[in-house]
Design an enzyme around this catalytic site. Structure first.
Site, mmCIF file in Angstrom:
data_model
loop_
_atom_site.group_PDB
_atom_site.id
_atom_site.type_symbol
_atom_site.label_atom_id
_atom_site.label_comp_id
_atom_site.label_asym_id
_atom_site.label_seq_id
_atom_site.Cartn_x
_atom_site.Cartn_y
_atom_site.Cartn_z
ATOM 1 N N GLY A 208 0.827 -1.209 0.000
ATOM 2 C CA GLY A 208 0.000 0.000 0.000
ATOM 3 C C GLY A 208 0.853 1.247 0.000
ATOM 4 C CG ASN A 209 -0.282 4.714 -1.553
ATOM 5 O OD1 ASN A 209 -0.986 5.529 -0.984
ATOM 6 N ND2 ASN A 209 -0.678 4.074 -2.661
ATOM 7 N NE ARG A 210 4.964 6.313 5.105
ATOM 8 C CZ ARG A 210 4.923 5.595 6.236
ATOM 9 N NH1 ARG A 210 3.857 5.643 7.010
ATOM 10 N NH2 ARG A 210 5.951 4.848 6.576
ATOM 11 C CB SER A 211 -2.811 8.014 -0.314
ATOM 12 O OG SER A 211 -4.003 8.735 -0.507
#
Ligand code: CTP
Length: 399
Positions: A208-211
């Protein structure tokens, strides 16, 4: 939109004041009743006579010397819109703190009409934290900040700080007036994507990513507040304004399916989601166990959703891409605008303190094919959403 509307054209004292002459002419051509107000410093660059002649209305220059006992309240009350072009650092500061030391600021304080300010100054001045803080304050209060653009500046310098082109200023005035009362996006369908996608490795793990989805949700809320019919396709579990249609998704593939099901009907597509560029090629059917040894993860590209939307775009559709850049966002944003065939790109430097992923604040640069170039400072994400939608409206009315 401008026919018969009373527009106070404020001009403060910067070299870009010469372009305000063209703004005055274009407003008059569009049928507006223009009331020019020049500061003392503006008179060092341009003359009151020029504006009086173009507007067929005496340009005002002083709180004290005119025939009216209270010119600022008359101007402020009668205006349908006040536009200040150029707005200097001093003008923005005085307006932000409510210091009515000349006729123009007094008029700004005495009006309840919508206000558009178009900053113009040297890059060093524009980037000063004091100036950025004043602009952020004004935006939070609902003032429409248009520009500045990046480009050649007086004295041979190049950078952000240039007054946006007169035609764009007039287009911004028209869209702000068009929006008064009914919502500037009334009748439009707006599709927003938000959050970071999660690409599964096994049933319990993902890449995933930090958005956080905060910026995309703020865009959806702001578009709904302006009267649009909004569909929000999001991975984030965050509150949204009533009336926004929400489609929850997880992966890039699910987001693609949902976007393509809604994009044909959309007038404006805002792709704020941080879509993963890669995903594991194989998803383990059950939880991977440590005892089984290190899994070998092979990645494959995800579908480029924006490219699929661009490939089937219809006339009149506005496509807005987002670019999370590391360092100066402008070169990457310009490249994405061109390569992806977009109308606007909203880019941010996610390495900057307080900007981008997970924060409540953001700082964006907006590039468009019609030349709008907004270099905003740090602001809360709702104010950023307002600025982005202003840029979309200006682009739609000038293209
Ligand atoms: N996007 C998309 N589909 C993808 C990846 C991104 O639609 N599979 C969209 C994002 O929602 C965003 C824009 O494309 O609006 C970002 O473009 P992209 O070139 O993917 O940006 P980055 O991944 O940040 O760029 P780079 O890999 O060049 O750093």
């Amino acid at each position: 939109m401008l026919e018969g509307r009373r527009v106070v054209l404020g001009v403060s004292g910067g070299i870009a004041a010469y372009k305000a002459i063209e703004v005055c002419r274009l407003l008059v051509d569009a049928g507006a009743v223009v009331r020019p107000v020049l500061t003392e410093a503006a008179l060092r660059f341009v003359t009151a006579t020029t504006f009086s002649a173009l507007a067929s209305e005496a340009a005002r220059t002083s709180l004290w010397d005119g025939p009216e006992p209270s010119p600022h309240t008359t101007l402020g009350r009668e205006a349908d819109l006040v536009v200040v072009a150029p707005a200097t650092a001093r003008l923005l500061a005085a307006y932000a703190v409510g210091l009515s030391d000349d006729l123009l600021v007094a008029t700004l304080l005495a009006t309840r009409a919508p206000v558009v300010v178009c900053p113009a100054m040297h890059t060093e001045m524009w980037e000063q934290p004091a100036v950025q803080a004043n602009v952020a304050t004004l935006r939070q209060r609902g003032v429409h900040v248009v520009g500045p653009a990046a480009g050649p500046l007086a004295g041979g310098d190049v950078g952000p700080g240039r007054l946006v082109e007169p035609a764009e200023i007039v287009a911004a005035c028209a869209s702000v007036l068009g929006g008064a009362g009914t919502g500037a996006l009334a009748g439009l369908r707006v599709l927003v994507t938000a959050g970071g996608t999660r690409e599964p490795l096994d049933p319990v793990r993902f890449l995933g990513n930090r958005s956080s989805g905060k910026q995309g949700h703020a865009l959806a809320d702001e578009a709904a507040a302006r009267g649009a019919r909004v569909t929000l396709i999001t991975t984030a579990e965050r509150p949204v304004a009533p009336g926004v249609e929400v489609v929850n998704v997880d992966t890039a593939a699910e987001m693609e399916q949902a976007v393509l099901a809604h994009s044909d009907a959309a007038d404006v597509v805002l792709m704020a989601a941080a879509v993963a560029d890669f995903r594991p090629r194989v998803v383990a059917p059950s939880k991977l166990r440590r005892a089984e040894g290190l899994p070998e993860v092979v990645l494959e590209p995800t579908p480029d959703i924006l490219a699929a939307v661009t490939a089937r775009r219809r006339p009149g559709q506005t496509l807005v891409g987002f670019a999370a850049e590391w360092g100066d966002p402008r070169p990457g944003a310009a490249e994405k605008l061109r390569a992806k065939g977009l109308d606007l790109v909203v880019a941010n430097d996610v390495s900057a303190p307080g900007a981008g992923f997970e924060h409540d604040t953001n700082a964006v640069t907006v590039l468009s094919t019609s030349g709008i170039d907004l270099n905003g400072g740090l602001d809360d994400k709702r104010a950023i959403a307002r600025a982005v939608l202003d840029a979309v409206l200006v682009h739609r009315s000038s293209s």
